[in-house]
Design a protein around this motif. Structure first.
Motif, PDB file in Angstrom:
ATOM      1  N   GLY A   1       0.812  -1.206   0.000  1.00 21.86           N
ATOM      2  CA  GLY A   1       0.000   0.000   0.000  1.00 21.86           C
ATOM      3  C   GLY A   1       0.849   1.262   0.000  1.00 21.86           C
ATOM      4  O   GLY A   1       2.070   1.220   0.188  1.00 21.86           O
ATOM      5  N   ASP A   2       0.207   2.399  -0.187  1.00 25.44           N
ATOM      6  CA  ASP A   2       0.929   3.668  -0.287  1.00 25.44           C
ATOM      7  C   ASP A   2       1.532   4.104   1.042  1.00 25.44           C
ATOM      8  O   ASP A   2       2.660   4.598   1.092  1.00 25.44           O
ATOM      9  N   TYR A   3       0.781   3.954   2.125  1.00 27.58           N
ATOM     10  CA  TYR A   3       1.227   4.545   3.383  1.00 27.58           C
ATOM     11  C   TYR A   3       2.467   3.844   3.928  1.00 27.58           C
ATOM     12  O   TYR A   3       3.403   4.498   4.394  1.00 27.58           O
ATOM     13  N   SER A   4       2.507   2.529   3.866  1.00 29.60           N
ATOM     14  CA  SER A   4       3.695   1.811   4.344  1.00 29.60           C
ATOM     15  C   SER A   4       4.902   2.090   3.455  1.00 29.60           C
ATOM     16  O   SER A   4       6.045   2.013   3.910  1.00 29.60           O
TER      17      SER A   4
ATOM     18  N   GLU B   1       8.977   1.461   8.217  1.00 22.85           N
ATOM     19  CA  GLU B   1       9.407   0.588   9.305  1.00 22.85           C
ATOM     20  C   GLU B   1       8.438  -0.570   9.512  1.00 22.85           C
ATOM     21  O   GLU B   1       8.838  -1.666   9.920  1.00 22.85           O
ATOM     22  N   VAL B   2       7.159  -0.358   9.224  1.00 22.76           N
ATOM     23  CA  VAL B   2       6.174  -1.436   9.320  1.00 22.76           C
ATOM     24  C   VAL B   2       6.433  -2.476   8.228  1.00 22.76           C
ATOM     25  O   VAL B   2       6.426  -3.679   8.482  1.00 22.76           O
ATOM     26  N   ALA B   3       6.664  -2.010   7.013  1.00 23.55           N
ATOM     27  CA  ALA B   3       6.933  -2.921   5.896  1.00 23.55           C
ATOM     28  C   ALA B   3       8.240  -3.683   6.118  1.00 23.55           C
ATOM     29  O   ALA B   3       8.320  -4.887   5.844  1.00 23.55           O
TER      30      ALA B   3
ATOM     31  N   CYS C   1      -0.927  -8.466   3.341  1.00 25.64           N
ATOM     32  CA  CYS C   1      -1.104  -7.032   3.571  1.00 25.64           C
ATOM     33  C   CYS C   1      -0.795  -6.724   5.038  1.00 25.64           C
ATOM     34  O   CYS C   1      -1.093  -7.532   5.924  1.00 25.64           O
ATOM     35  N   THR C   2      -0.229  -5.554   5.287  1.00 28.81           N
ATOM     36  CA  THR C   2      -0.028  -5.104   6.669  1.00 28.81           C
ATOM     37  C   THR C   2      -1.027  -4.029   7.055  1.00 28.81           C
ATOM     38  O   THR C   2      -0.963  -3.497   8.161  1.00 28.81           O
TER      39      THR C   2
END
Length: 433
Positions: A205-208, A214-216, A274-275
């Motif tokens: 996704g765009d935000y990660s 850091e989440v990705a 997906c996260t």
């Protein structure tokens, strides 16, 4: 689904696997009459709606869905403009005892309203189009992240956005990372693990990618620690903000690209991870309910939220129970789109055996931000009223940090409490890697 993972041989945390409601049949045009006729006006959806709870002028999901479709069949009526006050939280889907496809009705009605009734030169349309296509602007802003972050933090910029575009000045614009996730991924040379049996394709996704890499990165390291080969294909926004703003043409283009890309990978034995629970919700539910591209059903059936996937196919509970990690106590909020997928308790259940960390569920309330909804000047107060219950529960929790799977819920949690917010993948990374 890859051959190595036979769902029949494993158990899933959710009681019932989600199946999209097929109300179109073989018709060439969308016809939601069968779904509307299943509604017997019990108002369960209205009592579950967070917008209706705080806004007496909002008629609620029952009117927005079945009643509006009935009206349109009998009379030459346009879509009521209150459809734009629906936050697309999709709680009404879970609340309905007769499986009326409420959010599907809302999405199609919103798309019709925007296409046929909204002034394309209006401030509302231009603002909603910008918010819906965040990824396009993020690609530009992330090229000079420090300059963009500085400019967007200025009071004059916030006031301009509010007066000219109708984007609230009350919120801090999310900062762009110094390095995007995709740049980091390319720099490290891609996957570090090769496997013929354990293979996942990451929908970040765009935000990660642009804001919270850091989440990705945590997802990559955790999955590689379990021996998974990861691929990160080209992709576009999941379409969730486009659905919420009635920009169905934009959503259709994004979905078609994503389905084409990821269905080929599914054929090659990859599952999709997906996260963000809104991304997994889009691929699992909104794509098959709204589009019929070749491969849509296969993509939907092979999509998982990241923690969910590891709980199904690995002894994640056991690995976490054996870990000893120092981490602050956490107030956990389950996003609405996690609840719709039966994932609302997974983080609490997973981390409750982790020594040194207390994870406390802060209740069933909606955070109120609902993606782009809480960024609109006219919806800001409503979004904060919806979030009051969550804020109060967080402040009474033992921890002074928060956790959630949704990036915009994280914005709202931080905005309303000042807490630092974490993603479950970040806690897993610290515990296991």
């Amino acid at each position: 689904m890859s051959d190595a993972h036979d769902p029949a041989s494993t158990s899933t945390p959710a009681d019932d696997e989600f199946e999209p409601v097929d109300v179109f049949g073989e018709a060439e045009e969308m016809d939601l009459r069968p779904g509307a006729d299943n509604c017997y006006k019990c108002t369960s959806c209205d009592t579950s709606c967070p917008v209706a709870e705080v806004d007496d002028d909002f008629p609620g999901p029952k009117f927005q869905g079945p009643e509006q479709w009935r009206l349109k069949r009998k009379e030459d009526e346009g879509v009521d403009d209150s459809i734009m006050s629906c936050s697309n939280c999709m709680r009404c889907d879970n609340a309905c005892p007769s499986s009326v496809p409420l959010s599907q009705m809302h999405n199609t009605a919103r798309g019709e309203y925007v296409d046929e009734q909204m002034d394309k030169l209006s401030r509302e349309y231009i603002r909603n189009r910008i918010l819906s296509n965040y990824g396009l602007l993020a690609r530009l802003g992330s090229k000079v992240p420090r300059l963009t972050n500085f400019a967007m933090s200025l009071g004059v910029t916030k006031k301009f956005n509010e007066k000219v575009l109708g984007i609230t000045s009350e919120r801090e614009f999310p900062a762009f990372a110094e390095q995007t996730f995709r740049s980091w991924w390319d720099e490290r040379g891609g996957a570090k693990v090769e496997s013929e049996e354990k293979r996942v394709a990451y929908f970040h996704g765009d935000y990660s990618n642009f804001n919270t890499p850091e989440v990705a990165k945590a997802m990559v390291r955790v999955f590689e620690s379990f021996g998974y080969e990861i691929i990160v294909p080209e992709q576009r926004c999941s379409g969730t903000p486009m659905f919420a703003n009635g920009m169905l043409d934009d959503a259709r283009r994004a979905a078609k690209f994503n389905v084409r890309t990821f269905s080929d990978l599914v054929d090659d034995g990859y599952d999709i991870i997906c996260t963000c629970t809104s991304c997994s919700m889009a691929l699992r539910q909104e794509y098959p309910e709204l589009f019929d591209f070749e491969g849509t059903a296969e993509v939907a059936a092979s999509t998982y939220e990241a923690v969910e996937y590891l709980r199904i196919y690995e002894d994640l509970q056991g690995a976490v129970a054996e870990s000893d990690v120092e981490y602050p106590d956490l107030a956990y909020h389950a996003p609405c789109h996690a609840r719709n997928q039966g994932l609302d308790r997974q983080a609490v259940e997973l981390f409750r055996d982790l020594d040194g960390v207390e994870v406390e569920d802060v209740g069933e309330s909606c955070s109120g931000i609902s993606g782009t909804y809480g960024w609109k000047e006219e919806k800001y107060d409503t979004s904060m009223k919806i979030g009051e219950e969550m804020f109060e529960h967080m402040e009474h929790a033992s921890g002074s940090d928060g956790m959630t799977e949704c990036p915009t819920c994280a914005m709202q949690m931080e905005h309303g409490t000042g807490y630092e917010i974490h993603h479950p993948m970040q806690l897993l990374e610290k515990a296991l890697v």
